[in-house]
Design a protein around this motif. Structure first.
Motif, mmCIF file in Angstrom:
data_model
loop_
_atom_site.group_PDB
_atom_site.id
_atom_site.type_symbol
_atom_site.label_atom_id
_atom_site.label_comp_id
_atom_site.label_asym_id
_atom_site.label_seq_id
_atom_site.Cartn_x
_atom_site.Cartn_y
_atom_site.Cartn_z
ATOM 1 N N THR A 6 0.829 -1.203 0.000
ATOM 2 C CA THR A 6 0.000 0.000 0.000
ATOM 3 C C THR A 6 0.865 1.255 0.000
ATOM 4 O OG1 THR A 6 -0.079 0.105 2.411
ATOM 5 C CG2 THR A 6 -1.773 -1.220 1.316
ATOM 6 N N PHE A 7 0.218 2.372 -0.281
ATOM 7 C CA PHE A 7 0.922 3.652 -0.285
ATOM 8 C C PHE A 7 1.483 3.962 1.103
ATOM 9 C CE2 PHE A 7 0.789 8.277 0.444
ATOM 10 C CZ PHE A 7 1.717 8.687 -0.508
ATOM 11 N N LYS A 338 1.071 5.227 -8.322
ATOM 12 C CA LYS A 338 -0.381 5.054 -8.469
ATOM 13 C C LYS A 338 -1.142 6.135 -7.710
ATOM 14 C CE LYS A 338 -0.785 0.103 -9.434
ATOM 15 N NZ LYS A 338 -1.205 -1.221 -8.911
ATOM 16 N N GLN A 339 -0.618 6.493 -6.556
ATOM 17 C CA GLN A 339 -1.246 7.554 -5.768
ATOM 18 C C GLN A 339 -1.158 8.893 -6.505
ATOM 19 O OE1 GLN A 339 -2.637 6.478 -3.031
ATOM 20 N NE2 GLN A 339 -3.546 8.428 -2.400
ATOM 21 N N LYS A 342 -3.730 9.269 -9.318
ATOM 22 C CA LYS A 342 -5.086 9.642 -8.906
ATOM 23 C C LYS A 342 -5.312 11.147 -9.007
ATOM 24 C CE LYS A 342 -5.715 5.756 -5.728
ATOM 25 N NZ LYS A 342 -5.905 5.355 -4.303
#
Length: 471
Positions: A6-7, A338-339, A342
């Protein structure tokens, strides 16, 4: 069982490394090795917590190091080149004629243009800085120009060619990874790079004016010329050696054999032209050239080079790549990107996010090549989905990756420049004008839409056809 990266997990090693780096480099004024080791250790712990076995984590570090091995070889060869060329009188000859020809007011412009031409011909910023750049530092310092200004002009010129030359590895890498024709890629980069180098040259011309009309210490320059004449055999024939190396690389001879030829010729020049012996020439290659002229500036400039002088840079590269290897191969970097994606909801935001992500990768993974490789993988699909031509991505990779690597003290490029030109990142950063102007222009163009090219309907159909074939 492996957990999803995860981030929140991915950002932990990065935050720890940045804090450790800030304390160590800025407050304690020490090198970046230990903070990167701390960051690597934390990244390994996070990877272990996420379910990766230690053997896998170890292999990730080795993969990172293997990626940097070509750079390590070049770094060592540049150390040998500096030692051989100083010992052989080649650097002294370039400085001697440079002091005779170039005036202080035009020096910054001249050295930038020369580095542009050489790096464009050979496609290597490192080789340009390690040869022409070293001589340029000597000429500029002799004229009383501050070292950070000289280094900035050299870096701007060297990276112009690194970005625009069809012989450059980063240029070919960015084009290849995005499936963009090489010359289409280079042509598209003209929109940001030509205004960037123009702004840089105008700035250097303005900065150079303060060193004209009496600011030049004529007595100091005459004294340096006299010391060079007394200490070395100065002959224009020695200039054949750097010219030969440039021609070899321009003729697509790989950088390593071309540099080896330059080292061998410098070694022979020290023995047969300068009148040294084999032992002295070997010492110059191993631990650097040593001279005592009584002139502090000349001694500081020429007492350098050799393989040993590059070991700090080599160790820095290896440590940095262990950190980058874990971040990339565990998916931590992907989670961070990926963050970022967004936030890039429009085509304009996507290009700007690419430039910023390339710089962030330079800062976290400490390697110029990774700053092109990883974002190219992460963003390629998004560019297609938003109907943008791949040359927008390839340009953004170079604008944000190739050029910004010099602003990170623990990046292999920043460390190489410190070892080669003797100027710290924070000192030359304001004067490496091309390197920060181009990313800014790239982001401005993204938001204004200028030079942002969309796919035609025909190109979209062709891409869909290729995707079906691939499936």
């Amino acid at each position: 069982m492996k957990k999803e990266m995860t981030f929140k997990l991915a950002i932990i090693p990065l935050v720890v490394m940045i804090i450790a780096m800030a304390v160590t480099v800025i407050k304690l004024d020490e090198g970046p090795h230990i903070p990167l080791i701390i960051g690597t250790s934390v990244a390994a712990i996070v990877a272990w917590y996420a379910g990766f076995k230690w053997q896998d984590i170890e292999e990730m570090m080795y993969k990172g190091i293997r990626l940097a091995l070509p750079a390590v070889v070049i770094i060592m060869l540049v150390g040998l080149t500096i030692g051989a060329w100083i010992g052989g009188g080649i650097v002294a000859t370039m400085i001697y004629y440079g002091l005779k020809i170039i005036t202080p007011s035009l020096f910054l412009v001249a050295v930038c243009v020369i580095c542009c031409i050489v790096s464009l011909a050979i496609g290597s910023s490192w080789s340009t800085m390690g040869t022409i750049g070293v001589a340029g530092m000597g000429i500029g310092l002799s004229m009383g120009i501050p070292a950070p200004m000289i280094a900035g002009a050299i870096i701007s010129g060297a990276y112009f060619g690194d970005k625009m030359s069809p012989l450059s590895d980063t240029t070919n890498l960015a084009a290849g990874l995005t499936d963009t024709d090489l010359f289409v890629h280079i042509k598209h980069m003209l929109y940001t790079t030509i205004p960037g180098i123009t702004i840089a040259l105008v700035a250097y011309a303005i900065l150079g004016r303060k060193f004209a009309n009496g600011a030049m210490d004529v007595h100091n320059i005459e004294q340096i010329i006299k010391v060079l004449e007394d200490s070395f055999v100065i002959t224009p024939f020695l200039l054949i050696i750097p010219v030969l190396v440039i021609v070899l690389v321009a003729k697509k001879v790989p950088a390593i054999p071309a540099l080896v030829i330059g080292i061998l010729l410098g070694f022979l020049a020290q023995i047969f032209v300068q009148g040294g012996n084999v032992a002295d020439a070997v010492v110059a290659l191993q631990s650097g050239f040593v001279i005592e002229t009584g002139n502090e500036m000349v001694d500081n400039l020429f007492n350098r080079g050799g393989l040993d002088s590059m070991m700090y840079t080599v160790s820095m590269t290896i440590v940095a790549m262990t950190f980058g290897g874990i971040l990339e191969n565990t998916g931590m970097l992907e989670a961070i990107v990926k963050q970022i994606l967004k936030l890039a909801k429009t085509a304009k935001g996507l290009v700007a996010s690419t430039v910023v992500s390339c710089f962030a990768t330079n800062a976290t993974c400490s390697e110029q090549y990774i700053s092109i490789v990883i974002p190219s993988r992460m963003f390629a699909k998004s560019y297609r989905e938003k109907g943008l031509h791949s040359k927008n991505l390839s340009r953004a990779l170079e604008d944000g990756g190739t050029l910004t690597s010099v602003f990170v003290p623990w990046n292999t490029c920043g460390v190489f420049i410190l070892a080669t030109l003797g100027v710290h990142t924070f000192e030359y950063a304001p004067y490496a004008i091309l390197n920060f102007v181009v990313p800014i222009l790239s982001i401005i163009f993204a938001f204004t839409g200028f030079s942002i090219v969309k796919l035609t309907d025909k190109e979209k159909l062709e891409l869909k056809r290729e995707d079906k074939i691939a499936l």
